[in-house]
Design a protein around this motif. Structure first.
Motif, PDB file in Angstrom:
ATOM      1  N   GLU A 116      51.446  41.784 -30.285  1.00 48.84           N
ATOM      2  CA  GLU A 116      49.837  42.267 -30.171  1.00 48.84           C
ATOM      3  C   GLU A 116      48.955  41.213 -30.798  1.00 48.84           C
ATOM      4  OE1 GLU A 116      49.733  46.249 -31.537  1.00 48.84           O
ATOM      5  OE2 GLU A 116      50.284  47.076 -29.553  1.00 48.84           O
ATOM      6  N   ARG A 117      49.531  40.891 -32.046  1.00 47.01           N
ATOM      7  CA  ARG A 117      48.670  40.026 -32.870  1.00 47.01           C
ATOM      8  C   ARG A 117      48.872  38.402 -32.015  1.00 47.01           C
ATOM      9  NH1 ARG A 117      44.702  39.829 -34.619  1.00 47.01           N
ATOM     10  NH2 ARG A 117      45.120  42.011 -35.376  1.00 47.01           N
ATOM     11  N   LEU A 118      50.002  38.170 -31.681  1.00 52.25           N
ATOM     12  CA  LEU A 118      50.095  36.842 -30.948  1.00 52.25           C
ATOM     13  C   LEU A 118      49.160  37.003 -29.880  1.00 52.25           C
ATOM     14  CD1 LEU A 118      51.778  34.160 -30.755  1.00 52.25           C
ATOM     15  CD2 LEU A 118      53.483  35.383 -29.349  1.00 52.25           C
ATOM     16  N   ASP A 119      48.963  37.895 -28.919  1.00 54.41           N
ATOM     17  CA  ASP A 119      48.188  38.093 -27.741  1.00 54.41           C
ATOM     18  C   ASP A 119      46.438  37.944 -28.252  1.00 54.41           C
ATOM     19  OD1 ASP A 119      50.378  38.361 -26.154  1.00 54.41           O
ATOM     20  OD2 ASP A 119      49.987  40.444 -25.825  1.00 54.41           O
ATOM     21  N   ARG A 120      46.386  38.592 -29.131  1.00 50.25           N
ATOM     22  CA  ARG A 120      44.717  38.427 -30.076  1.00 50.25           C
ATOM     23  C   ARG A 120      44.601  37.186 -30.268  1.00 50.25           C
ATOM     24  NH1 ARG A 120      46.073  43.761 -32.117  1.00 50.25           N
ATOM     25  NH2 ARG A 120      44.585  45.232 -30.657  1.00 50.25           N
ATOM     26  N   LEU A 121      45.675  36.238 -30.664  1.00 46.10           N
ATOM     27  CA  LEU A 121      45.487  34.733 -31.108  1.00 46.10           C
ATOM     28  C   LEU A 121      45.266  33.862 -30.152  1.00 46.10           C
ATOM     29  CD1 LEU A 121      47.843  34.443 -34.058  1.00 46.10           C
ATOM     30  CD2 LEU A 121      45.529  34.265 -34.427  1.00 46.10           C
ATOM     31  N   ALA A 122      46.013  34.558 -28.825  1.00 45.74           N
ATOM     32  CA  ALA A 122      45.710  33.715 -27.580  1.00 45.74           C
ATOM     33  C   ALA A 122      44.349  33.687 -27.128  1.00 45.74           C
ATOM     34  CB  ALA A 122      46.852  34.168 -26.561  1.00 45.74           C
ATOM     35  N   GLY A 123      43.745  34.883 -27.179  1.00 38.70           N
ATOM     36  CA  GLY A 123      42.356  34.871 -26.732  1.00 38.70           C
ATOM     37  C   GLY A 123      41.232  33.850 -27.696  1.00 38.70           C
ATOM     38  N   VAL A 124      41.853  33.507 -28.789  1.00 36.85           N
ATOM     39  CA  VAL A 124      40.934  32.652 -29.916  1.00 36.85           C
ATOM     40  C   VAL A 124      41.599  31.264 -29.497  1.00 36.85           C
ATOM     41  CG1 VAL A 124      40.299  32.395 -32.097  1.00 36.85           C
ATOM     42  CG2 VAL A 124      40.557  34.737 -31.438  1.00 36.85           C
ATOM     43  N   ALA A 125      42.737  31.175 -29.669  1.00 44.83           N
ATOM     44  CA  ALA A 125      43.185  29.504 -29.410  1.00 44.83           C
ATOM     45  C   ALA A 125      44.446  29.709 -28.371  1.00 44.83           C
ATOM     46  CB  ALA A 125      43.492  29.083 -30.858  1.00 44.83           C
ATOM     47  N   PRO A 126      44.187  29.563 -27.116  1.00 46.08           N
ATOM     48  CA  PRO A 126      45.329  29.852 -26.353  1.00 46.08           C
ATOM     49  C   PRO A 126      46.206  28.704 -26.183  1.00 46.08           C
ATOM     50  CG  PRO A 126      42.967  29.939 -25.052  1.00 46.08           C
ATOM     51  CD  PRO A 126      42.593  29.637 -26.553  1.00 46.08           C
ATOM     52  N   GLN A 127      45.760  27.505 -26.894  1.00 40.72           N
ATOM     53  CA  GLN A 127      46.628  26.297 -26.890  1.00 40.72           C
ATOM     54  C   GLN A 127      47.705  26.555 -27.812  1.00 40.72           C
ATOM     55  OE1 GLN A 127      43.742  26.577 -28.225  1.00 40.72           O
ATOM     56  NE2 GLN A 127      43.757  25.392 -30.132  1.00 40.72           N
ATOM     57  N   ALA A 128      47.549  27.344 -28.823  1.00 40.91           N
ATOM     58  CA  ALA A 128      48.442  27.832 -29.727  1.00 40.91           C
ATOM     59  C   ALA A 128      49.699  28.760 -29.734  1.00 40.91           C
ATOM     60  CB  ALA A 128      47.780  28.558 -31.237  1.00 40.91           C
TER      61      ALA A 128
END
Length: 132
Positions: A116-128
């Motif tokens: 879930e945290r990884l998915d939220r980070l994808a919304g902020v920095a998809p390249q990460a």
């Protein structure tokens, strides 16, 4: 008799960063484990293997979360939240493993929280995000 096993030494985690996890497999396992009510009736050795698989998955997803968070500015709110989740993950992963349904469910909840945290980070920095 020759061995077909190969041991890799990868202290920097380079291979781990390049090999994506089978997210669907792990989501199915997490769902199944969290669906248990009471004793699932599995032999202790099977429970131990499930706990080991979920622990390895949690460590790998935590590494993906760390890599994604590290690409954000230090004062970014998403990075701060990722740091909290990662600190909790470190604490939970430091607890000795048990071949029990309770331990497996705890590891399943951890894997779910990390994805879930990884998915939220994808919304902020998809390249990460490297985990599929």
């Amino acid at each position: 008799m020759s061995s077909t096993h190969l041991v890799l030494h990868d202290p920097e985690g380079r291979l781990e960063a390049e090999l994506p996890l089978d997210r669907e497999l792990h989501k199915c396992l997490v769902k199944a484990v969290l669906g248990w009510t009471g004793n699932p009736g599995l032999p202790p050795a099977d429970l131990q293997q499930i706990v080991l698989l979920l622990t390895g998955t949690a460590r790998a997803v935590a590494a993906d979360v760390r890599r994604a968070a590290d690409l954000l500015p230090e004062d970014h709110a998403a990075r701060a939240l990722a740091d909290v989740v990662l600190e909790e993950a470190d604490q939970r992963l430091s607890v000795p493993l048990e071949g029990t349904a309770r331990c497996a469910q705890g590891r399943a909840r951890l894997v779910r929280a990390l994805y879930e945290r990884l998915d939220r980070l994808a919304g902020v920095a998809p390249q990460a995000v490297t985990a599929p």
